[in-house]
Motif scaffolding. Sequence first.
Motif, PDB file in Angstrom:
ATOM      1  N   LEU A 134       0.838  -1.207   0.000  1.00 19.82           N
ATOM      2  CA  LEU A 134       0.000   0.000   0.000  1.00 19.82           C
ATOM      3  C   LEU A 134       0.871   1.255   0.000  1.00 19.82           C
ATOM      4  N   GLU A 135       1.902   1.231   0.820  1.00 13.51           N
ATOM      5  CA  GLU A 135       2.792   2.405   0.873  1.00 13.51           C
ATOM      6  C   GLU A 135       3.510   2.616  -0.460  1.00 13.51           C
ATOM      7  N   LEU A 136       3.987   1.523  -1.066  1.00 16.95           N
ATOM      8  CA  LEU A 136       4.752   1.651  -2.317  1.00 16.95           C
ATOM      9  C   LEU A 136       3.867   2.086  -3.490  1.00 16.95           C
ATOM     10  N   SER A 137       2.618   1.641  -3.487  1.00 13.97           N
ATOM     11  CA  SER A 137       1.788   1.898  -4.665  1.00 13.97           C
ATOM     12  C   SER A 137       1.031   3.219  -4.596  1.00 13.97           C
ATOM     13  N   LEU A 159      -3.883  -8.256   7.620  1.00 16.34           N
ATOM     14  CA  LEU A 159      -5.041  -7.497   7.104  1.00 16.34           C
ATOM     15  C   LEU A 159      -5.354  -6.290   7.988  1.00 16.34           C
ATOM     16  N   ASP A 160      -5.306  -6.524   9.297  1.00 18.61           N
ATOM     17  CA  ASP A 160      -5.620  -5.443  10.243  1.00 18.61           C
ATOM     18  C   ASP A 160      -4.599  -4.317  10.109  1.00 18.61           C
ATOM     19  N   HIS A 161      -3.324  -4.700  10.008  1.00 13.37           N
ATOM     20  CA  HIS A 161      -2.274  -3.695   9.894  1.00 13.37           C
ATOM     21  C   HIS A 161      -2.416  -2.926   8.574  1.00 13.37           C
ATOM     22  N   ALA A 162      -2.790  -3.649   7.517  1.00 20.30           N
ATOM     23  CA  ALA A 162      -2.982  -2.988   6.218  1.00 20.30           C
ATOM     24  C   ALA A 162      -4.110  -1.956   6.322  1.00 20.30           C
ATOM     25  N   ARG A 163      -5.132  -2.251   7.124  1.00 22.59           N
ATOM     26  CA  ARG A 163      -6.243  -1.278   7.258  1.00 22.59           C
ATOM     27  C   ARG A 163      -5.735   0.003   7.918  1.00 22.59           C
ATOM     28  N   VAL A 164      -4.877  -0.165   8.925  1.00 27.15           N
ATOM     29  CA  VAL A 164      -4.338   0.997   9.640  1.00 27.15           C
ATOM     30  C   VAL A 164      -3.442   1.820   8.700  1.00 27.15           C
ATOM     31  N   VAL A 165      -2.523   1.131   8.017  1.00 27.07           N
ATOM     32  CA  VAL A 165      -1.604   1.837   7.113  1.00 27.07           C
ATOM     33  C   VAL A 165      -2.379   2.429   5.925  1.00 27.07           C
TER      34      VAL A 165
END
Length: 213
Positions: A134-137, A159-165
């Motif tokens: 997510l950060e790179l794209s 998945l949870d961490h991806a939601r936060v980031v």
Amino acid sequence: MHEDLLKRHLELVIEANKTTNITRISSWEDGMVLHVQDSLLGLDALNACPEGRYADIGTGAGYPGIPLAIETGRPTLLVDSVQKKVQILDGFIEELGLDNVSTYAGRIEDLGREQAGQFAAISARALSKLSVLLELSSPLLKMGGRLICFKALVEQDELDHARVVGKQVGMELVDDQTYELDDYSRRILCYEKVAKPKLKLPRRTGLAQKKPL
Ligand SMILES: C[S@@+](CC[C@H](N)C(=O)[O-])C[C@H]1O[C@@H](n2cnc3c(N)ncnc32)[C@H](O)[C@@H]1O
């Protein structure tokens, strides 16, 4: 389906892999399932992206980027930081006659600085965990553009961490599909760029993967 081109690409990959390590999958049978069929699982997700340029980041031997470029005809950029792999990809593109495909030899973060907001679709397979993708794209995507993540099993923590980031970088989960491919369970998660990032992106080259958010 452009079966001949897809098979020819795999033949070229297997041949090139004899002298340069571009993939750990070396047999025809495994390649047809784990490279070709697996890549094509992303077809619906790519077709659901807005019109415009598509980039496959961390493309390696061109998976899933080359099969998806062949099937959709989208203007496609294959991105990898390893110069030798990109040289081999350039040879594949010429041999396969893919007018819609080009390459970028360099890091995703650098492309993010040079071509910010220019892509409608991005794919990534076997590159990093979701939050890093997510950060790179995010810097590369235009508003409404989508990131297609090819995954096997995804733990709830990831998945949870991806939601936060995602909230920090302006990306939101919009689709999540699970597929069975022979004995393998595959999952394709799509994130859409819905807002400007709250921090300055890309961060310094290397940080996204070395020191994830
Ligand atoms: C494990 S391979 C996966 C290749 C392909 N996507 C696949 O699934 O078969 C990861 C690739 O990403 C490239 N890579 C890793 N980090 C990168 C970065 N920051 N910028 C560009 N390429 C990167 C590596 O050189 C490698 O070829």
